[in-house]
Design a protein around this motif. Sequence first.
Motif, short mmCIF file in Angstrom:
data_model
loop_
_atom_site.label_atom_id
_atom_site.label_comp_id
_atom_site.label_asym_id
_atom_site.label_seq_id
_atom_site.Cartn_x
_atom_site.Cartn_y
_atom_site.Cartn_z
N GLY A 84 40.08 -23.66 105.07
CA GLY A 84 39.65 -22.31 104.68
C GLY A 84 40.68 -21.48 103.97
N VAL A 85 41.81 -22.11 103.55
CA VAL A 85 42.86 -21.33 102.89
C VAL A 85 42.39 -20.76 101.55
N PHE A 113 47.83 -25.30 98.00
CA PHE A 113 46.71 -24.37 97.94
C PHE A 113 47.05 -23.26 96.95
N GLY A 114 46.05 -22.71 96.36
CA GLY A 114 46.25 -21.56 95.48
C GLY A 114 44.92 -21.14 94.89
N SER A 115 44.51 -19.91 95.20
CA SER A 115 43.23 -19.45 94.67
C SER A 115 43.29 -19.19 93.18
N THR A 116 44.47 -18.80 92.66
CA THR A 116 44.68 -18.61 91.23
C THR A 116 46.07 -19.11 90.90
N GLN A 117 46.17 -20.01 89.93
CA GLN A 117 47.46 -20.58 89.57
C GLN A 117 48.11 -19.77 88.46
N ALA A 118 49.41 -19.58 88.54
CA ALA A 118 50.14 -18.93 87.46
C ALA A 118 50.20 -19.84 86.27
N GLU A 119 50.22 -19.29 85.10
CA GLU A 119 50.34 -20.08 83.88
C GLU A 119 51.75 -20.69 83.82
N SER A 120 51.79 -21.99 83.91
CA SER A 120 53.10 -22.65 83.90
C SER A 120 53.81 -22.50 82.58
#
Length: 690
Positions: A84-85, A113-120
């Motif tokens: 549920g993370v 986990f990550g609901s929104t990833q930063a632009e690498s």
Amino acid sequence: MSLAAPLTVAHEERLYTRPVRRLFVFTLALLLAVQLALSLYAWSLSERALLPEFGRKAQTTGTALAAQLARALDYGIPLQRLEGVPEFFADVLKQNRDLAYLRIVDGSGKALFGSTQAESSAPEQFLDTALPLMHKGQAVGRLHVGVDKNYIAARVRELRYDIGIVLITSLLIAFEILWFVVTLTFTAPMRQILGLMTSMAAGDFRQRAAPEAGAAIAVRLHTLSARINHGFGELVRSAAALRQTSPQQAAHAEPLLQRLRQAYSFGDAAADPAQAPRIVLVRVLSFLFMFAEMLSRPFLPVYAASLPAGAAAGSLHASLPVTAFLLGVALSMPFAGRWSDRMGRRSSYIAGALAVMAGLAVTGLVPDYYALVVARALTGVGYAIMFMACQGFVFDNTDSSNRGKGMALFVGAIMVAEICAPAVGGILADRVGYRMVFLLGAAVALVAAAIAAAVLSKGVPAGVQQTPARQPQSQPPQASLLARLVRNRRFLALSILSGVPAKFLYSGFLIFLVPVLLSGLGLSKSEIGRYTMLYGLSSLALAPLFAHLADRYNAYAPLVAAGGVLTGLGLLPVAWGASGELVMLGIGALGVGQSMSISAQLVLVARVTAQEAQDAGTGPIVGLFRLLERLGAAAGPVATGALAARYGAAHAMAFLGVFALGASLLFSLVFALASRAAGKPAGPPAEASA
């Protein structure tokens, strides 16, 4: 005596006009310099103050989340298998719009986990805060909390906009206060002194209304003039007694009395022109009650929608409190005018201010939906009483030579409040909450009541009962007047296809739909207040220009039609996609369009009802036109709220554009046909009251 008039102009310029002008310029320049310096300082600090604030917010949020994750790890659940993370992170991001992403990585740096990833590809666009995830004293991973620097830049811009708005509104408010104080304590007493001195120098010793006790010099001059006037009266009475006892001596005294009567003026003065400066009092009183009411404009429908109302409100949930206020205004104003005439301007204004204060205080203190509806209705009643008291004060203290100036002071104060109050209310709502803004409005209304109690005269204004235009028995029966107006097709077209739609659009779009639509687009209350300012700015800047053009080219009907068409065209583009810019376009179109049509409407009302006005007077006709307008304003939020509930706020705005366009085009057609059928152009307008 022939030198009296030239001396008046010269003394006026030397004694107070030039010093007051210099005082205003110096004081406003000083205020502007101080405000600019403070604003520039705050501007320079805005970015440096916000960046650490966002860093602390990320650190605080990350610490709380890391503690919750650590408790899960303490139950023996491996970091990679936490359930549920993503959903939990999505809820956190939804509640914290300033956060760009949340991400968990293991010890090797692999994202788990990550609901929104930063632009690498552009990590420099994010302010990243990393916190260790501890289990049994060892770091098993890291929690990354990211803030988008573009979001920070947007907040910095918004803060700087707020600084600019505070600068403008504080200067406008300072100008209003300065004008009031200088007029009350310097200009009005100096004009009174100059008027008395000029009259006495010209040999005019007639009895006038006594100056206020605080004006010491004016009181002394008035006493001296009264003694001379009284002395002449005693001389006349002595001569009359002498005629009974010694007619021969009385005959010798009569030439002396005749020369005194020819050289000087004695008796009672019909009117006192020295009281004219008091009309400026209406400006600060009008500004205060409008400011108190308009503070909540950027958020009232949104606040109403946030309160639980049950199933009774239905689609009217957000619009019903707005309608309650406007309906209270529409139904109370006809009675408020007559009540103000009977009770006096001071008593009626104070009563209205206290009603507004009570309504706003209940709104701020009782977070209940139906209490809000009742409180808004009460506020509307108080607003109507205060409005009619201020308007009546202008009529009591002016005549045909300066009534236009008095009404300009009244309307100008309303326009300044229309600019300042929504912007200030929006900024405060973002920082202290809705309810505190309502309580601030209640405090402003209480201040207005205190000022009215201090500066307005007690009692019923002189001449109110004797003025023929105010006596209902001098007018034909109301039913007869209504029947004649119903047969007047030009009046019907002007009322139903122009006046009512204009107020319908003003209340339905500007007061109700703009806060709802912009709030739905994610704009802050400060931004909504800034957008709403555009209406007041355009009205204040352009209304005099369009009034001049209408007078010069006799273009009243074309301007009324063109204003409605422009408003409709400005509201239509949102149908192809809602955005803040398109809403701003609609607000600007409404402001410009109504600047074109509002003043021209009243002139046309007077022209097309010239025959009815010969029997009934212009006042009842204009009053009926205003009543229809206000009923249209009351219907605006209800109808717009129903459209928004069914089709969405953006489509409701487009529907309003279609309505404005259709009503204006139909007005042009019907009015032109009715004017042609009338066979001749309307005569010159009669004097109308608002």
